[in-house]
Design an enzyme around this catalytic site. Sequence first.
Site: not given
Length: 244
Positions: A54, A145, A149, A180
């Site tokens: 992690d 998010y 980013k 993906t």
Amino acid sequence: MRLQGVNAVITGASSGIGQAIASHFRREGARLLLTGRRPEPPESHPDDLYLAGDLDDERFVAELAARARGNLGDVGVVVLCHGLQRSGPLAETSYEAARDVLHTNLLSAFLVMKHLMPLAPERGASMVCVSSRLGMVGMPNQTLYSAAKGGLIALARGAAVEWADRGIRVNVVAPGLTMTPVIEASFQRRPDPAAYRRTREDSIPMRRLATPEEVADAVLFLASPESSYITGAVLPVDGGYTAF
């Protein structure tokens, strides 16, 4: 081969874009230390090293750096490809969820940079951060998010300036929506997966999603000597999405 004799560490290497990057680097002659959350790597390659853990835990990041030092000696390329995406209205996002998104996408990248930068060889090194188109533009339900980013982009630019005199280049690849396994699974959960995919494709000027290999091509370029005078740059790989 563009990375012959180069030692590389790739985070988030156990699936999707990270797995494609590892494949490209392997093809180009790099010796790899890979990390991801999966207990075992998705593919078996006898020359690769893999350490599961992690990256939100600084003790694990320190262990990763120690493994790199002990097994590789120096590290000429670092690719930060790990992350976490959670969607939802900003006002309904819990503090815990926001903290997880910011920590996993931004603060863990800081930890990787902090612990692996000292392993750069005297001739210099390349770090490539995998951000997102949403680090450059906003989108409803993706605010945290985007913040994480976007912060990763700012972190990379600052590091590029700070470490330039050490010959350490730091650049960013900002993928658009990429096919993906995680994205494919999310499409399949929709009532009409094909229609939903067409809707998402129609939001992109090139009218299709990226492949993980296309993103890996951009990462390989920024990792290789071909980009030797590029640092602090952000390269969108998004089919024109951020050109709107």
